[in-house]
Design a protein around this motif. Structure first.
Motif, PDB file in Angstrom:
ATOM      1  N   VAL A 204      23.069  32.608 -11.330  1.00 48.50           N
ATOM      2  CA  VAL A 204      22.485  33.245 -10.156  1.00 48.50           C
ATOM      3  C   VAL A 204      21.011  33.567 -10.362  1.00 48.50           C
ATOM      4  N   ALA A 205      20.348  33.866  -9.234  1.00 50.00           N
ATOM      5  CA  ALA A 205      18.959  34.318  -9.248  1.00 50.00           C
ATOM      6  C   ALA A 205      18.929  35.835  -9.414  1.00 50.00           C
ATOM      7  N   ILE A 206      18.172  36.308 -10.393  1.00 57.48           N
ATOM      8  CA  ILE A 206      18.078  37.744 -10.670  1.00 57.48           C
ATOM      9  C   ILE A 206      16.610  38.134 -10.600  1.00 57.48           C
ATOM     10  N   GLN A 207      16.223  38.750  -9.516  1.00 54.73           N
ATOM     11  CA  GLN A 207      14.825  39.128  -9.335  1.00 54.73           C
ATOM     12  C   GLN A 207      14.483  40.321 -10.220  1.00 54.73           C
ATOM     13  N   GLN A 208      13.642  40.077 -11.197  1.00 58.87           N
ATOM     14  CA  GLN A 208      13.216  41.137 -12.107  1.00 58.87           C
ATOM     15  C   GLN A 208      11.899  40.720 -12.735  1.00 58.87           C
ATOM     16  N   GLY A 209      10.868  41.526 -12.522  1.00 53.24           N
ATOM     17  CA  GLY A 209       9.566  41.220 -13.098  1.00 53.24           C
ATOM     18  C   GLY A 209       9.574  41.371 -14.605  1.00 53.24           C
ATOM     19  N   PRO A 210       8.616  40.757 -15.286  1.00 50.98           N
ATOM     20  CA  PRO A 210       8.599  40.796 -16.756  1.00 50.98           C
ATOM     21  C   PRO A 210       8.397  42.184 -17.332  1.00 50.98           C
ATOM     22  N   VAL A 211       7.532  42.993 -16.701  1.00 57.15           N
ATOM     23  CA  VAL A 211       7.300  44.348 -17.214  1.00 57.15           C
ATOM     24  C   VAL A 211       8.497  45.241 -16.890  1.00 57.15           C
ATOM     25  N   ALA A 212       9.081  45.064 -15.691  1.00 60.06           N
ATOM     26  CA  ALA A 212      10.283  45.825 -15.349  1.00 60.06           C
ATOM     27  C   ALA A 212      11.409  45.500 -16.330  1.00 60.06           C
ATOM     28  N   ALA A 213      11.528  44.209 -16.709  1.00 59.03           N
ATOM     29  CA  ALA A 213      12.569  43.829 -17.665  1.00 59.03           C
ATOM     30  C   ALA A 213      12.339  44.502 -19.020  1.00 59.03           C
ATOM     31  N   ARG A 214      11.080  44.628 -19.423  1.00 62.21           N
ATOM     32  CA  ARG A 214      10.764  45.258 -20.715  1.00 62.21           C
ATOM     33  C   ARG A 214      11.271  46.707 -20.749  1.00 62.21           C
ATOM     34  N   TYR A 215      11.178  47.392 -19.615  1.00 64.86           N
ATOM     35  CA  TYR A 215      11.532  48.817 -19.605  1.00 64.86           C
ATOM     36  C   TYR A 215      12.907  49.102 -19.015  1.00 64.86           C
ATOM     37  N   SER A 216      13.663  48.060 -18.680  1.00 65.49           N
ATOM     38  CA  SER A 216      15.055  48.251 -18.258  1.00 65.49           C
ATOM     39  C   SER A 216      15.914  48.156 -19.510  1.00 65.49           C
TER      40      SER A 216
END
Length: 496
Positions: free
Chosen positions: A247-259
């Protein structure tokens, strides 16, 4: 996306948390390709989107760069040239698999499938068996339309179609078997060419949810492939194999770093942003020393530097009291804007906010600051500001005849009392307004207290009209009173 309150599927949240992401100084690396388990792809609208680098999105990026970036009229030939590889990737990596499949599992085209195989495949891909639900209600109609078409093709009496409708509505997973038992030819009869066109047509039908599969490789492939490709991350039960990699998972690179925490309460996420922002400001501006942060009355437009008093205004300062005597000639009065700056003083305070805020909050409405109209300078007036240390305690206004007309003060409970005095035969009465000073709301720091205001107006009316006559305290059954401030004081209106 990973918050406890988010509708994101659990496996998708876990995939987001597992992604290393990128720092704010590194995210531009995505222009060169996937990084931090995040990839940038072009959406169906031609915009760049950051998504997790799942198998599905790497597949999308591959087709975008090799086929879908070409003129649309070339798509069909390019797709057919890589048909086997594309179908294999659809079936292994994407949430929209290739539709064509024989009963034994072999990949096929529509013209190689029987009516029973098509019905079975439709139910398999559009109906969530373990939850006994259609992915979308429009899919029920699509299946029924194809079943009805199949009945006509196989020469079935249309009167018997009600049986198929019942089966479809109550037991979709048994539909193909029941259809074959009733109409054995469906198990061996391949699709007629006209029915293939009909099937592809209803798959592209306007007004229904885009189908969860790819029926053909044609000029509309990009639409079938990309359209409506976000909801799957919130409903993995409807995805082949329940695989989050599809699936497509919308998540920016910086948001992913802090999730970093699955199902973290949204309050904790926002608190982390809030406290992190404060820590960054402390580090940048105050060497991480909170005691170095200056204390202000409120954060907002700071008072102007002390305006120079006009020569026509006589000022006397005695201890903690400042007294301003205005001239008796109207053409020598100070300008309105500079007058309020003089009264408010050079420091932030409740009086400064009270006199200079553009609006006052009344319930759910913003109204113009009518205090400024009442306190406009008039000939011969005397304004007295009493201070309590560096903070104002009260403001009094006496008219040219020496009569107290206005008094503003902040009581021990922090409420601003705004009194307007009115002469009556036996002395004076007053109408007073109450306001709450809320410095934590710097754009609208002054809030009018609605509660009890009508009662205060009624009391003033009794004093003004009846001059303390023996009348009931509660006039609610006798008179409905409204008041409004004007530039000359207040106007009272009554309705019997």
């Amino acid at each position: 996306m990973v918050a406890k309150e988010a509708g994101t599927s659990l496996a998708v949240k876990q995939l987001i948390v597992a992604a290393p992401g990128l720092s704010d100084s590194e995210w531009h690396h995505l222009h060169n390709g996937p990084s931090g388990n995040v990839v940038t792809v072009t959406s169906e609208y031609g915009e760049l989107n950051h998504l997790l680098a799942t198998k599905a999105m790497l597949f999308v990026k591959d087709l975008r760069s090799t086929i879908l970036s070409q003129p649309r009229e070339k798509h069909t030939a390019l797709l057919l040239a890589r048909k086997d590889k594309i179908i294999a990737r659809l079936n292994s990596d994407y949430h929209r698999p290739w539709f064509g499949r024989k009963a034994g599992g072999r990949v096929a085209d529509l013209e190689d499938m029987t009516y029973a195989e098509v019905i079975s495949r439709l139910v398999e891909l559009m109906y969530v068996k373990h939850q006994q639900r259609w992915i979308h209600e429009s899919y029920r109609r699509l299946v029924f339309d194809f079943v009805s078409r199949s009945e006509r093709r196989l020469g079935i009496d249309l009167a018997e179609m009600s049986f198929i409708l019942v089966i479809q509505q109550e037991h979709p997973t048994e539909l193909a078997q029941s259809f074959t038992e009733r109409y054995p030819a469906a198990e061996s009869q391949l699709l007629h060419s006209e029915d293939i066109q009909f099937f592809v047509g209803i798959c592209k039908r306007r007004g229904q949810k885009p189908v969860p599969f790819i029926p053909v490789l044609d000029i509309d492939f990009s639409v079938l492939f990309l359209k409506d490709s976000i909801w799957q991350s919130e409903d993995l039960d409807a995805v082949v194999g329940h695989d989050p990699q599809r699936v497509a998972i919308q998540q920016g690179p910086v948001a992913a770093r802090y999730s970093t925490v699955v199902n973290e309460p949204v309050k904790d996420i926002l608190d982390g942003v809030y406290h992190g922002h404060i820590a960054a400001l402390l580090s940048r501006d105050y060497n991480s020393d909170a005691s170095s942060v200056p204390v202000v009355e409120y954060i907002g437009a700071q008072p102007e530097k002390m305006v120079e008093l006009p020569a026509t205004v006589n000022v006397q300062v005695t201890g903690s009291v400042r007294m301003y005597q205005l001239p008796v000639e109207s053409d020598q009065l100070p300008e309105l804007s500079e007058w309020f700056s003089i009264l408010a003083g050079p420091t932030s305070s409740w009086l400064n906010a009270f006199l200079t805020t553009p609006v006052i909050v009344e319930g759910t409405s913003y109204v113009h600051n009518y205090i400024q109209r009442v306190l406009r300078p008039r000939p011969g007036q005397v304004f007295t500001v009493s201070m309590d240390g560096c903070q104002p305690r009260s403001l009094e206004v006496v008219d040219i005849k020496g009569v107290l007309r206005v008094k503003i003060e902040r009581n021990s409970e922090g409420i601003i009392e705004f009194n307007i005095y009115h002469p009556v035969a036996s002395g004076t009465t007053s109408l007073f307004y109450l306001f709450v000073y809320q410095p934590q709301q710097p754009l609208t720091p002054i809030h009018f207290v609605v509660e009890g205001h009508s009662a205060r107006v009624r009391k003033m009316c009794m004093d003004a009209w009846l001059d303390n006559a023996d009348v009931p305290t509660d006039w609610s059954d006798i008179v409905d009173v409204n008041s409004r401030l004007t530039s000359d004081g207040f106007v009272i209106t009554k309705e019997h």
